[in-house]
Design a protein around this motif. Structure first.
Motif, short mmCIF file in Angstrom:
data_model
loop_
_atom_site.label_atom_id
_atom_site.label_comp_id
_atom_site.label_asym_id
_atom_site.label_seq_id
_atom_site.Cartn_x
_atom_site.Cartn_y
_atom_site.Cartn_z
N VAL A 67 0.86 -1.18 0.00
CA VAL A 67 0.00 0.00 0.00
C VAL A 67 0.90 1.24 0.00
CG1 VAL A 67 -1.86 1.23 1.18
CG2 VAL A 67 -1.70 -1.28 1.36
N PRO A 68 0.94 2.00 -1.11
CA PRO A 68 1.81 3.18 -1.15
C PRO A 68 1.13 4.40 -0.53
CG PRO A 68 0.73 2.88 -3.27
CD PRO A 68 0.24 1.78 -2.38
N THR A 69 1.69 4.93 0.54
CA THR A 69 1.19 6.17 1.11
C THR A 69 2.36 7.13 1.30
OG1 THR A 69 1.43 5.84 3.52
CG2 THR A 69 -0.45 4.75 2.43
N TYR A 70 2.01 8.43 1.38
CA TYR A 70 3.03 9.47 1.51
C TYR A 70 2.53 10.54 2.46
CZ TYR A 70 5.17 7.45 -2.65
OH TYR A 70 5.75 6.58 -3.53
N LEU A 71 3.36 10.93 3.40
CA LEU A 71 3.11 12.16 4.14
C LEU A 71 3.45 13.33 3.24
CD1 LEU A 71 4.43 11.38 7.73
CD2 LEU A 71 2.05 11.64 7.01
N LYS A 72 2.58 14.33 3.22
CA LYS A 72 2.77 15.47 2.32
C LYS A 72 2.77 16.77 3.11
CE LYS A 72 2.71 15.86 -1.50
NZ LYS A 72 1.48 16.13 -2.29
N THR A 73 3.63 17.69 2.69
CA THR A 73 3.67 19.02 3.30
C THR A 73 3.13 20.08 2.35
OG1 THR A 73 5.96 19.30 2.57
CG2 THR A 73 5.61 18.43 4.79
N HIS A 74 2.51 19.65 1.25
CA HIS A 74 1.87 20.54 0.28
C HIS A 74 0.88 19.69 -0.51
CE1 HIS A 74 4.37 18.58 -2.74
NE2 HIS A 74 5.46 18.93 -2.05
N SER A 75 0.23 20.28 -1.51
CA SER A 75 -0.76 19.54 -2.30
C SER A 75 -0.38 19.46 -3.78
CB SER A 75 -2.14 20.19 -2.16
OG SER A 75 -2.65 20.03 -0.85
N GLN A 76 0.88 19.66 -4.08
CA GLN A 76 1.32 19.64 -5.48
C GLN A 76 1.50 18.21 -5.97
OE1 GLN A 76 4.88 22.01 -5.35
NE2 GLN A 76 3.78 23.91 -5.03
N GLY A 77 1.27 18.01 -7.27
CA GLY A 77 1.53 16.72 -7.89
C GLY A 77 0.50 15.66 -7.60
N GLU A 78 -0.70 16.05 -7.17
CA GLU A 78 -1.74 15.08 -6.79
C GLU A 78 -2.89 15.03 -7.79
OE1 GLU A 78 -3.01 16.00 -2.83
OE2 GLU A 78 -0.95 16.20 -2.11
N PHE A 79 -3.30 16.20 -8.32
CA PHE A 79 -4.34 16.32 -9.35
C PHE A 79 -5.76 16.08 -8.82
CE2 PHE A 79 -0.35 15.05 -11.32
CZ PHE A 79 -0.17 16.09 -12.24
N VAL A 80 -5.91 15.97 -7.51
CA VAL A 80 -7.21 16.07 -6.86
C VAL A 80 -7.07 17.26 -5.92
CG1 VAL A 80 -8.93 14.98 -5.37
CG2 VAL A 80 -7.68 13.61 -7.04
N PHE A 81 -7.65 18.37 -6.30
CA PHE A 81 -7.24 19.65 -5.73
C PHE A 81 -7.94 19.94 -4.41
CE2 PHE A 81 -6.95 20.00 -10.42
CZ PHE A 81 -5.57 19.95 -10.50
N ASP A 82 -7.14 20.22 -3.39
CA ASP A 82 -7.70 20.51 -2.07
C ASP A 82 -7.09 21.75 -1.45
OD1 ASP A 82 -5.16 19.54 -1.57
OD2 ASP A 82 -5.75 18.14 0.00
N TRP A 83 -6.58 22.66 -2.28
CA TRP A 83 -5.96 23.87 -1.74
C TRP A 83 -6.98 24.72 -0.98
CZ3 TRP A 83 -4.14 23.10 -7.08
CH2 TRP A 83 -2.83 22.60 -7.13
N SER A 84 -8.23 24.71 -1.42
CA SER A 84 -9.24 25.49 -0.71
C SER A 84 -9.47 24.93 0.69
CB SER A 84 -10.56 25.52 -1.50
OG SER A 84 -11.10 24.21 -1.64
N TRP A 85 -9.33 23.62 0.84
CA TRP A 85 -9.47 23.02 2.17
C TRP A 85 -8.32 23.49 3.07
CZ3 TRP A 85 -10.55 17.19 0.65
CH2 TRP A 85 -11.65 17.14 -0.22
#
Length: 384
Positions: A67-85
């Motif tokens: 199961v590939p998971t990643y901790l993220k410190t930004h929302s770039q490179g995902e293409f499901v946009f959650d910047w408004s959140w």
């Protein structure tokens, strides 16, 4: 079954990884793909992508899933946009990052997000219990690490049923994909267009020729160092035009050519024998996945030819049934790419934000359904 966490692919090892994923040639499940991301510095370090892979094992330590998971410190490179959140969290004095994504980095490709020998193709209804269990595990991890959320991106349609009764939000979006309906060649394919749309498509292809351009498809195993260097220049130029820098390093592409070259297709465009553009795709026995593109000069209709028509021809020649050219882009409709739904699952730890984001996702889904209906009407195919 038991789970163990790792933050490097080498800690799992190629043998255990491949045993866990079973008999699949899905490019984004392969050890070589994830090893290239890490070893090239495209994830980890200062990238804001920090791997935390889960290895699922039977009680006797037999590996059965990754199961590939990643901790993220930004929302770039995902293409499901959650910047408004993230903005909403900040306005109310809360911290949105770090968060966790359960995804394939930089790859908005619908597919399995548990790579498992129990269901190598990712289509089994029986796998839903596994997804639900991993979701519970990630929720527990979210609480322990005091992160804001976890996000399952570009999962298959049936997987969302594993989370319908959980406190997680289901999100709907729309992409455009091509499907092979036993076409003999691209001329046979275009015969299924209405007369006006068929003339337009052929005119686009002729414009490329009239500009003195010709295109060539090459497998990764046959590429020269110079061709890889040229492709990378094109890849970075696409981001450079927007004042950005590409997420992936040259070493990532160089390593993939060595380890997965038989699953890589490049399309090169030439003018007077000089390279002017290139696109990069992955493929397996079922599908072609369009990923990266760039050009050093602007030519009318070249993008359509290099990224769409050449891929369609390759699919027909190789008997591939599906072409996923990437996210967004209504311009794909006129070339016969059909609107399809894509699905993601979002668990938000804060109850207040969870309710607000859940309401947003439901409202957004209604708009996406209407958009899907509207774009379906614009397809170029003859009415039946």
């Amino acid at each position: 079954m038991k789970a163990q966490w790792f933050n490097q692919v080498q800690q799992i090892g190629a043998e255990r990884w491949q045993q866990a994923i079973g008999a699949t040639d899905y490019p984004f499940a392969q050890y070589a793909f994830h090893a290239a991301l890490e070893e090239s510095g495209s994830v980890g370090g200062e990238t804001g992508w920090y791997p935390e892979y889960i290895l699922l094992m039977e009680d006797d330590d037999t590996p059965v899933a990754i199961v590939p998971t990643y901790l993220k410190t930004h929302s770039q490179g995902e293409f499901v946009f959650d910047w408004s959140w993230a903005d909403a969290y900040q306005r109310y004095g809360h911290r949105y990052y770090p968060k966790r994504v359960w995804a394939v980095p930089f790859s908005p490709v619908t597919g399995p997000r548990i790579f498992t020998a129990l269901d190598p193709q990712g289509n089994s209804e029986e796998s839903l219990g596994l997804y639900a269990a991993v979701g519970d595990l990630l929720t527990q991890r979210t609480k322990e690490q005091k992160t804001s959320s976890w996000h399952l991106l570009f999962t298959k349609l049936h997987v969302k049923h594993a989370f319908e009764h959980d406190p997680a939000s289901l999100r709907l979006s729309c992409q455009f994909h091509w499907f092979n309906r036993n076409y003999r060649d691209i001329d046979h394919y275009l015969e299924h267009f209405s007369s006006r749309k068929r003339k337009t498509a052929r005119k686009e292809r002729n414009k490329v020729i009239q500009q003195g351009l010709h295109l060539e498809r090459k497998l990764g195993t046959g590429l020269s160092v110079e061709e890889i260097d040229f492709f990378y220049l094109c890849y970075q130029s696409t981001y450079g035009k927007r004042g950005q820098h590409g997420y992936l390093t040259k070493a990532f592409f160089q390593q993939l050519i060595q380890t997965m070259g038989e699953q890589v297709l490049l399309v090169f465009a030439y003018q007077n024998e000089n390279l002017v553009a290139a696109s990069w795709c992955f493929f397996d026995e079922h599908a072609l996945y369009g990923r990266y593109w760039g050009c050093l000069q602007e030519f009318d209709c070249l993008h359509f030819e290099a990224c769409y028509y050449q891929g369609i021809e390759f699919c027909i020649e190789q008997g591939l049934q599906h072409f996923d050219p990437g996210t967004q882009g209504e311009h794909k409709i006129a070339r016969g790419f059909e609107p399809v739904f894509s699905h993601s699952v979002h668990y938000i730890e804060n109850e207040g934000f969870r309710e607000a984001i859940g309401a947003f996702c439901k409202e957004e889904a209604d708009a996406v359904v209407l958009y899907h209906q509207e774009t379906t009407k614009r397809l170029p195919f003859k009415s039946i």
